[in-house]
Motif scaffolding. Structure first.
Motif, short mmCIF file in Angstrom:
data_model
loop_
_atom_site.label_atom_id
_atom_site.label_comp_id
_atom_site.label_asym_id
_atom_site.label_seq_id
_atom_site.Cartn_x
_atom_site.Cartn_y
_atom_site.Cartn_z
N VAL A 101 29.74 -1.72 3.74
CA VAL A 101 29.70 -2.32 5.09
C VAL A 101 29.25 -3.78 4.99
O VAL A 101 29.78 -4.67 5.67
N ALA A 102 28.29 -4.04 4.08
CA ALA A 102 27.77 -5.41 3.93
C ALA A 102 28.88 -6.36 3.50
O ALA A 102 28.99 -7.49 4.00
N ASP A 103 29.71 -5.90 2.56
CA ASP A 103 30.81 -6.75 2.09
C ASP A 103 31.81 -7.03 3.21
O ASP A 103 32.28 -8.16 3.37
N VAL A 104 32.13 -5.99 3.99
CA VAL A 104 33.09 -6.18 5.10
C VAL A 104 32.52 -7.18 6.10
O VAL A 104 33.22 -8.08 6.57
N ALA A 105 31.22 -7.01 6.40
CA ALA A 105 30.58 -7.91 7.37
C ALA A 105 30.63 -9.35 6.88
O ALA A 105 30.91 -10.27 7.64
N GLU A 106 30.39 -9.53 5.59
CA GLU A 106 30.41 -10.89 5.04
C GLU A 106 31.82 -11.49 5.06
O GLU A 106 32.01 -12.63 5.44
N LEU B 83 27.82 -20.03 -0.49
CA LEU B 83 29.11 -20.37 -1.10
C LEU B 83 30.17 -19.35 -0.70
O LEU B 83 31.29 -19.70 -0.31
N SER B 84 29.79 -18.06 -0.78
CA SER B 84 30.76 -17.01 -0.47
C SER B 84 31.21 -17.11 0.99
O SER B 84 32.40 -16.99 1.29
N SER B 85 30.27 -17.36 1.91
CA SER B 85 30.63 -17.47 3.33
C SER B 85 31.60 -18.62 3.55
O SER B 85 32.55 -18.51 4.33
N TRP B 86 31.36 -19.71 2.84
CA TRP B 86 32.22 -20.89 2.95
C TRP B 86 33.64 -20.56 2.46
O TRP B 86 34.64 -20.87 3.11
N ILE B 87 33.71 -19.87 1.33
CA ILE B 87 35.01 -19.52 0.75
C ILE B 87 35.75 -18.54 1.68
O ILE B 87 36.95 -18.72 1.95
N TYR B 88 35.03 -17.53 2.17
CA TYR B 88 35.70 -16.56 3.05
C TYR B 88 36.14 -17.20 4.37
O TYR B 88 37.16 -16.80 4.94
N ALA B 89 35.36 -18.19 4.84
CA ALA B 89 35.76 -18.87 6.08
C ALA B 89 37.08 -19.62 5.87
O ALA B 89 37.96 -19.61 6.73
N THR C 77 40.38 -1.14 6.90
CA THR C 77 41.12 -1.48 5.67
C THR C 77 40.18 -2.13 4.66
O THR C 77 40.14 -1.73 3.50
N LEU C 78 39.43 -3.12 5.13
CA LEU C 78 38.54 -3.83 4.19
C LEU C 78 37.44 -2.90 3.66
O LEU C 78 37.02 -3.03 2.52
N TYR C 79 37.00 -1.98 4.50
CA TYR C 79 35.95 -1.05 4.09
C TYR C 79 36.39 -0.27 2.84
O TYR C 79 35.64 -0.13 1.89
N LEU D 168 34.25 -10.80 7.08
CA LEU D 168 34.74 -11.08 8.43
C LEU D 168 33.76 -11.92 9.26
O LEU D 168 34.06 -12.25 10.40
N ALA D 169 32.61 -12.24 8.67
CA ALA D 169 31.57 -13.03 9.35
C ALA D 169 31.15 -12.39 10.68
O ALA D 169 31.07 -13.05 11.72
N ILE D 170 30.92 -11.10 10.61
CA ILE D 170 30.41 -10.38 11.80
C ILE D 170 29.21 -9.53 11.37
O ILE D 170 29.09 -9.21 10.18
N PRO D 171 28.33 -9.16 12.31
CA PRO D 171 27.17 -8.35 11.93
C PRO D 171 27.57 -6.97 11.39
O PRO D 171 28.61 -6.44 11.78
N GLU D 172 26.71 -6.44 10.54
CA GLU D 172 27.00 -5.11 9.97
C GLU D 172 27.10 -4.03 11.05
O GLU D 172 27.92 -3.12 10.94
N ALA D 173 26.27 -4.18 12.09
CA ALA D 173 26.31 -3.18 13.17
C ALA D 173 27.69 -3.17 13.84
O ALA D 173 28.22 -2.12 14.21
#
Lengths: 131, 196
Positions: B151-156, B76-82, B142-144, B158-163
């Protein structure tokens, strides 16, 4: 973020202070409820108006571009007519003195070759753009 | 840091309400939970508080209108952030299209992105330098800090890997230190306001 050096640690702390997140305004949820309660038909009309506005702006921009291109073409055409005529006027006495009666036909042939070369270069450039 | 299981569990109540067909109740929870996060995400993208607020509102209105069709294939969260990211990117491209940069404007923006160290306080100076970073680094950095250093929240968001987030953060921090040094602000006390 794993800061290791003292300057990195200091930067980390400074960034945490400088980059403060925005806070939700008090009326955010009230406005959201109002937004949700809006008639979908009204919303659709508004979106249509926005799209039509953008389309009108785009058309006006295209018209302006076309006018500019037209003016550019007119300028190029005028230059294309007048530049050879003036060149001919300046070079003709020299050509007649140098080549006699052959001067005028030689100039005409030379001009044609130059024109064909320019046209060929322009056409090849256009093809390259298309490809 | 919250892990994946916790993030999924967080929306379990909303998903249960959706399964039960209680869309209004589910949306109330979504709005309460996600409004501050969406505002932070939109603000990181557009950097204008008023525009960010409008975009967060727009996102939630879209979520409400599409909630019945949410297919549970993604989180749900990924859908909302997208939805939020798409709104932000559309807003940014609209703004670029309607406000073509003239030379004077370009110079003005260039001036803004090279802050006069004497004219700003320490935090303002630092924010000015962050603005000069490449977009991805600026956004991650900024998001960090907006998301309490997760880092996990920022990755989610922006839909990019944590690395990748970690890479952007490390590069952003290195670039910032270099720019501060170039501006003669290598000493930490020049950009840390002790009063704050």
């Amino acid at each position: 973020m794993n800061a290791s050096t003292p300057s990195e640690l200091a930067l980390d702390a400074a960034l945490a202070r400088a980059l403060r997140p925005p806070t939700l305004p008090a009326d955010f949820h009230a406005r959201l409820r109002a937004g949700i309660a809006r008639d979908p038909e009204e919303l659709r009309r508004e979106q249509c108006q926005n799209v039509e506005g953008e389309w009108r702006e785009l058309r006006a921009e295209l018209r302006r571009s076309r006018l500019q291109m037209g003016l550019g073409a007119l300028g190029a055409l005028t230059a294309a007519i007048w530049a050879p005529a003036s060149t001919l006027h300046a070079v003709m006495p020299w050509a007649e003195a140098a080549f006699g009666e052959l001067g005028a036909p030689l100039l005409a042939v030379g001009g044609t070759i130059v024109g064909l070369c320019l046209a060929g270069a322009a056409a090849s450039g256009r093809w390259r753009l298309v490809e | 840091l919250r892990d994946e299981a916790e993030l999924t569990e967080e929306d379990a109540d909303v998903l249960a309400l959706l399964h039960a067909g209680a869309h209004a109740a589910a949306f109330d929870r979504i709005a309460t939970r996600y409004a501050p996060r969406l505002l932070r995400l939109c603000h990181a993208f557009v950097r204008d508080p008023a525009v960010a607020e409008d975009l967060a509102q727009e996102t939630l209105v879209r979520v409400w209108r599409a909630l019945a069709s949410f297919d549970h294939r993604s989180k749900l969260s990924s859908w909302i952030y997208a939805i939020a990211r798409n709104r932000c990117l559309s807003a940014i491209s609209r703004r670029r299209a309607t406000e073509p940069l003239t030379d004077e404007m370009g110079e003005a923006i260039a001036d803004e992105s090279s802050p006069d160290p004497a004219a700003l306080d320490a935090a303002g100076r630092l924010r000015g330098f962050v603005e000069t970073l490449p977009e991805r680094q600026r956004l991650a950095l900024t998001l960090y800090y907006y998301e309490e250093c997760s880092v996990a929240d920022v990755a989610e968001r922006l839909a990019i890997p944590e690395a990748t987030v970690k890479t952007h953060l490390a590069r952003g921090r290195t670039a910032l230190l270099a720019r501060l040094a170039d501006a003669g602000l290598a000493e930490a006390n020049l950009w840390i306001d002790p009063s704050r």
